[in-house]
Design a protein around this motif. Structure first.
Motif, PDB file in Angstrom:
ATOM      1  N   ASN A  65       0.815  -1.223   0.000  1.00 42.61           N
ATOM      2  CA  ASN A  65       0.000   0.000   0.000  1.00 42.61           C
ATOM      3  C   ASN A  65       0.844   1.266   0.000  1.00 42.61           C
ATOM      4  O   ASN A  65       1.894   1.328   0.627  1.00 42.61           O
ATOM      5  N   LYS A  66       0.340   2.278  -0.673  1.00 45.29           N
ATOM      6  CA  LYS A  66       1.032   3.564  -0.708  1.00 45.29           C
ATOM      7  C   LYS A  66       1.219   4.150   0.691  1.00 45.29           C
ATOM      8  O   LYS A  66       2.237   4.784   0.984  1.00 45.29           O
ATOM      9  N   ASP A  67       0.245   3.945   1.550  1.00 44.50           N
ATOM     10  CA  ASP A  67       0.215   4.628   2.848  1.00 44.50           C
ATOM     11  C   ASP A  67       0.628   3.708   3.998  1.00 44.50           C
ATOM     12  O   ASP A  67       0.364   3.994   5.152  1.00 44.50           O
ATOM     13  N   ARG A  68       1.259   2.597   3.672  1.00 46.73           N
ATOM     14  CA  ARG A  68       1.612   1.611   4.700  1.00 46.73           C
ATOM     15  C   ARG A  68       2.632   2.184   5.677  1.00 46.73           C
ATOM     16  O   ARG A  68       3.630   2.779   5.282  1.00 46.73           O
ATOM     17  N   PRO A  69       2.415   1.981   6.992  1.00 50.32           N
ATOM     18  CA  PRO A  69       3.367   2.514   7.974  1.00 50.32           C
ATOM     19  C   PRO A  69       4.696   1.784   7.919  1.00 50.32           C
ATOM     20  O   PRO A  69       4.772   0.620   7.520  1.00 50.32           O
ATOM     21  N   GLU A 105      11.411  11.620   1.191  1.00 52.89           N
ATOM     22  CA  GLU A 105      10.563  11.145   2.275  1.00 52.89           C
ATOM     23  C   GLU A 105       9.246  10.636   1.705  1.00 52.89           C
ATOM     24  O   GLU A 105       8.559  11.339   0.974  1.00 52.89           O
ATOM     25  N   LYS A 106       8.901   9.423   2.059  1.00 53.31           N
ATOM     26  CA  LYS A 106       7.674   8.810   1.558  1.00 53.31           C
ATOM     27  C   LYS A 106       6.448   9.546   2.103  1.00 53.31           C
ATOM     28  O   LYS A 106       6.280   9.673   3.314  1.00 53.31           O
ATOM     29  N   TYR A 164       0.971  10.377   8.031  1.00 55.37           N
ATOM     30  CA  TYR A 164       1.754  10.961   9.119  1.00 55.37           C
ATOM     31  C   TYR A 164       2.474  12.231   8.641  1.00 55.37           C
ATOM     32  O   TYR A 164       2.425  13.268   9.303  1.00 55.37           O
ATOM     33  N   THR A 165       3.141  12.150   7.494  1.00 51.93           N
ATOM     34  CA  THR A 165       3.868  13.321   6.999  1.00 51.93           C
ATOM     35  C   THR A 165       2.904  14.408   6.551  1.00 51.93           C
ATOM     36  O   THR A 165       3.156  15.602   6.762  1.00 51.93           O
ATOM     37  N   ARG A 166       1.799  14.028   5.919  1.00 50.16           N
ATOM     38  CA  ARG A 166       0.859  15.027   5.419  1.00 50.16           C
ATOM     39  C   ARG A 166       0.176  15.771   6.557  1.00 50.16           C
ATOM     40  O   ARG A 166      -0.005  16.985   6.513  1.00 50.16           O
ATOM     41  N   TYR A 167      -0.235  15.031   7.574  1.00 52.04           N
ATOM     42  CA  TYR A 167      -0.920  15.676   8.698  1.00 52.04           C
ATOM     43  C   TYR A 167       0.031  16.591   9.456  1.00 52.04           C
ATOM     44  O   TYR A 167      -0.327  17.709   9.828  1.00 52.04           O
ATOM     45  N   THR A 168       1.250  16.131   9.668  1.00 52.61           N
ATOM     46  CA  THR A 168       2.227  16.933  10.394  1.00 52.61           C
ATOM     47  C   THR A 168       2.527  18.237   9.661  1.00 52.61           C
ATOM     48  O   THR A 168       2.659  19.304  10.270  1.00 52.61           O
ATOM     49  N   ASN A 173     -10.854   7.687  12.005  1.00 57.96           N
ATOM     50  CA  ASN A 173      -9.522   7.078  11.880  1.00 57.96           C
ATOM     51  C   ASN A 173      -8.768   7.401  10.599  1.00 57.96           C
ATOM     52  O   ASN A 173      -7.636   6.980  10.438  1.00 57.96           O
ATOM     53  N   ASN A 174      -9.355   8.117   9.662  1.00 55.85           N
ATOM     54  CA  ASN A 174      -8.738   8.524   8.392  1.00 55.85           C
ATOM     55  C   ASN A 174      -7.788   7.474   7.810  1.00 55.85           C
ATOM     56  O   ASN A 174      -6.609   7.718   7.618  1.00 55.85           O
ATOM     57  N   TYR A 175      -8.329   6.315   7.520  1.00 57.90           N
ATOM     58  CA  TYR A 175      -7.538   5.241   6.927  1.00 57.90           C
ATOM     59  C   TYR A 175      -6.993   5.648   5.556  1.00 57.90           C
ATOM     60  O   TYR A 175      -7.675   6.294   4.773  1.00 57.90           O
ATOM     61  N   ASP A 176      -5.767   5.250   5.287  1.00 60.46           N
ATOM     62  CA  ASP A 176      -5.142   5.466   3.979  1.00 60.46           C
ATOM     63  C   ASP A 176      -5.113   6.936   3.578  1.00 60.46           C
ATOM     64  O   ASP A 176      -5.299   7.278   2.409  1.00 60.46           O
ATOM     65  N   SER A 177      -4.903   7.800   4.551  1.00 61.37           N
ATOM     66  CA  SER A 177      -4.809   9.250   4.326  1.00 61.37           C
ATOM     67  C   SER A 177      -6.144   9.891   3.943  1.00 61.37           C
ATOM     68  O   SER A 177      -6.174  11.037   3.501  1.00 61.37           O
ATOM     69  N   VAL A 178      -7.251   9.170   4.096  1.00 52.76           N
ATOM     70  CA  VAL A 178      -8.558   9.743   3.777  1.00 52.76           C
ATOM     71  C   VAL A 178      -9.218  10.250   5.056  1.00 52.76           C
ATOM     72  O   VAL A 178      -9.649   9.466   5.899  1.00 52.76           O
TER      73      VAL A 178
END
Length: 486
Positions: free
Chosen positions: A118-122, A146-147, A151-155, A254-259
């Motif tokens: 997945n693109k958004d996998r931790p 940086e992938k 986490y990166t988008r929210y920060t 929970n905004n799964y997968d950056s959604v």
């Protein structure tokens, strides 16, 4: 060179059925897939056995429904079965991209795997039991990039993240986008390959699964495109089973997968999401074209079968939902196209088929007899013009997981007219007359007029489960056939 056909199986992740221009989506820009659909066999009513990645993929590669495989969620371990059968009969079996095997790096019967998940996998290797570095992670690290993730988008921008609802234009190097990376990797590998063995190549694109992150130049192609968007009423939401409300709330929290989802997205927000999604599909369409061009230049398409499909769909706001985990058409219905220069005649088929029916179709093309325990059915009777249909109904299953927490077990039965969705142990359910309500907007579950039909369909579910239990008791390893069936 072998007389057995090369088999190229291209699977996208989370691509709805209404994403190909030539198959009834005039807002889409998909010239490569349009050509495959016109020149090949397009199945317009293909249904997955589960509206989640791993449950669906496990069915495809075992030929069995989820209740027979025991694989319902994205965390269940599994490995493909029939890939090894192809390898044992002389096929060179290679996976490039997403397979969603558990564990992620298992060989799964392939000789080679260049896997990406997945693109958004931790990537918290010390905290997440399934986290690991895949080919894409390594490439990003080599570029010192940086992938992007939730986490990166929210920060970087909490408010912008919440308002994006999963739609983020790609901002790093173009060739480092996951779908570009997989397409380029496949082209590179094909140019380097030297083997004369027949090829089974499975290419797994991570998109258009969220985050919806197309390159800006593809997003520009949809800047003024009017894409249909849903309108969900309070009446419709009230008629849905309680598990739906739980699912929507989970997606909001929970905004799964950056959604980062919301209860009532505006028409403008829905259109923005769908434009990003469509642009991602067009980007994949371009890469499929490059792959096909390379295959042709290398001589593979002179004797080949190309299959394009996806593992499940995406609600994209339909019925108030985002992503999958429901039995609505946008979630369980996917594109399926089979193309060949010399093995498949152009045709469009609107009959009901299951996604896992690809399994015996591939095996028969390769000269391998599918086991009698398969619940999947070969598409060759339709492809050869011997039958108009192979099924009267299709099924899909879903169990409780960390996202769909509102129901223990859900099963869908859909025939040409009726869609019936049963929730184990609950008084609620779904019943739609698709003949007069193709949009699944009027739930007839509590209608006294349809009580007899509902009870009859509950009985059908029980009979189906019992038949499957008997069929799955034994699954012997098949032996190669002596003659081709195509």
């Amino acid at each position: 060179m072998s007389d057995r056909p090369n088999i190229i199986l291209i699977i996208t992740d989370q691509q709805r059925f209404d994403t190909i221009n030539a198959l009834g989506a005039p807002w889409m820009k998909t010239p490569v897939l349009d050509r495959l659909a016109r020149e090949g066999a397009a199945f317009t009513n293909c249904y997955v056995t589960s509206p989640v990645c791993v449950g669906s993929r496990a069915s495809l590669f075992t030929g069995m429904y989820p209740h027979a495989t025991g694989v319902f969620t994205n965390f269940h371990p599994w490995e493909p079965t029939w890939v090894k059968w192809l390898a044992d009969t002389g096929y060179h079996c290679v996976n490039i991209g997403k397979m969603h095997i558990n564990p992620y790096d298992a060989k799964g019967g392939f000789h080679q795997r260049f896997f990406m998940e997945n693109k958004d996998r931790p990537l918290f290797l010390d905290e997440h039991p399934r986290a690991l570095y895949d080919e894409w992670d390594k490439a990003l690290h080599a570029r010192k990039l940086e992938k992007p993730s939730r986490y990166t988008r929210y920060t970087a921008d909490p408010e912008g993240y919440r308002n994006a609802h999963g739609a983020f234009p790609w901002h790093l190097d173009e060739d480092m986008h996951s779908d570009m990376f997989i397409g380029d990797h496949a082209v590179w590998w094909l140019k380097e390959r030297k083997s004369e063995a027949p090829l089974f190549l499975q290419i797994g694109f991570p998109g258009p699964h969220p985050p919806y992150d197309p390159l800006p130049r593809y997003l520009d192609m949809y800047k003024d495109v009017d894409i249909p968007i849903p309108e969900t009423t309070a009446e419709e939401l009230a008629a849905q089973p309680p598990a739906h409300r739980t699912l929507r709330n989970n997606m909001i929290r929970n905004n799964y997968d950056s959604v980062s989802w919301k209860d009532k997205p505006t028409p403008e927000e829905l259109l923005r999401i769908r434009r990003h999604y469509a642009a991602n599909v067009t980007m994949i369409d371009d890469k499929v074209g490059e792959i096909l061009k390379t295959l042709d230049q290398r001589g593979y398409l002179d004797n080949a079968i190309v299959i394009f499909t996806s593992d499940h769909g995406d609600a994209l706001g339909d019925h108030g939902h985002i992503q999958k985990w429901t039995m609505y058409e946008g979630s369980v219905k996917v594109p399926l196209i089979l193309w060949s220069k010399n093995h498949i005649a152009p045709r469009r088929n609107d009959s009901l088929v299951q996604w896992m029916d690809i399994a015996p179709t591939v095996l028969e093309a390769a000269g391998v007899e599918p086991p009698k325990s398969f619940e999947a059915k070969s598409l060759w009777p339709i492809l050869k013009g011997e039958a108009n249909a192979i099924r009267k109904e299709v099924w899909s299953e879903l169990a409780r997981d960390h996202i769909q927490t509102g129901a223990e077990y859900i099963v869908m039965r859909r025939d040409e007219r009726w869609k019936f969705v049963y929730y184990l142990g609950e008084e609620h359910g779904e019943l739609y007359d698709l003949e007069v309500d193709p949009g699944e907007l009027r739930n007839l579950w509590t209608s006294s007029e349809h009580a007899h039909l509902k009870n009859m369909l509950v009985h059908e579910v029980l009979v189906w489960q019992l038949r499957a239990a008997i069929a799955s008791r034994q699954q012997p390893t098949p032996k190669p056939q002596q003659a081709m069936l195509i």
